[in-house]
Design a protein around this motif. Structure first.
Motif: not given
Length: 216
Positions: A25-38
């Motif tokens: 589930d890429y949307s799940f992955f994208d929502k909870y990964k470490f990302q500086v801007g988020a």
């Protein structure tokens, strides 16, 4: 080493379940990964949630396999609760150091339990510095403290030269977390392992001197 306590089983299971959810589930992955801007926008949950996601099966297996070997050292010599504090604290410190070094890179992202696992490894080294480690490609045992110092120095080199698709700063931050939290929880180490404490501090000091000099 290598005994599975209940808390280790729970952590490994959580990593497997959440990682496999992210694989499919890429949307799940994208929502909870470490990302500086988020994270800078206020999504601080990513500082923790990213530590339960992995890039692929090999990444997941290596982290969990390493945790399996070192978790019991910390649990046995400290306690289950203190192990959890070290694991989660190291995870957070790894994410925070990544945020510090990449704060101007809005799209920088990362996943993995490596920071937390490195914290457990360094805690185990402090608690049992006489233990030896066996590496896959080296047939002789390596003293744990030699591995610890060498790995941190390699992480500095990797951070400075951006070697590979590896979060060297998260590894380093996790190691710092494991080092500091273990000393806070076990001040008796200053009486029994003062030389080892000093030796393991050397690469940490080198990192911050280089950063202060603007070379990192």
């Amino acid at each position: 080493m290598g005994n599975l306590s209940a808390v280790t089983i729970i952590i490994i299971a959580a990593n497997i379940i959440i990682s496999y959810k992210g694989f499919s589930d890429y949307s799940f992955f994208d929502k909870y990964k470490f990302q500086v801007g988020a994270v800078q926008r206020g999504e601080q949950i990513r500082l923790f949630s990213s530590g339960f996601l992995h890039a692929d099966n090999a990444h997941l297996f290596f982290n969990m396999f390493t945790l399996y070997f070192f978790a019991d050292v910390v649990i046995t010599l400290l306690s289950t609760m203190q192990f959890l504090i070290i694991y989660l604290g190291s995870l957070l410190l790894g994410s925070l150091l990544s945020l510090y070094f990449h704060k101007n890179e809005y799209h920088y992202s990362a996943v993995g339990a490596s920071g937390a696992v490195m914290g457990v490894i360094y805690s185990a080294i402090l608690l049992q510095p006489g233990m030896s480690l066996y590496m896959f490609f080296i047939p002789i045992p390596i003293p744990a403290y030699i591995f610890g110092i060498g790995y941190l120095l390699y992480s500095i080199y990797g951070m400075k030269n951006r070697i590979g698709n590896i979060g060297h700063d998260a590894h380093f931050g996790g190691a710092i977390g494991g080092y500091l939290i273990t000393l806070i929880l076990s001040p008796w180490l200053f009486k029994t392992n003062l030389l080892m404490i000093g030796l393991l501090a050397i690469p940490i000091l080198i990192l911050f001197v280089l950063r202060r000099m603007g070379k990192m």
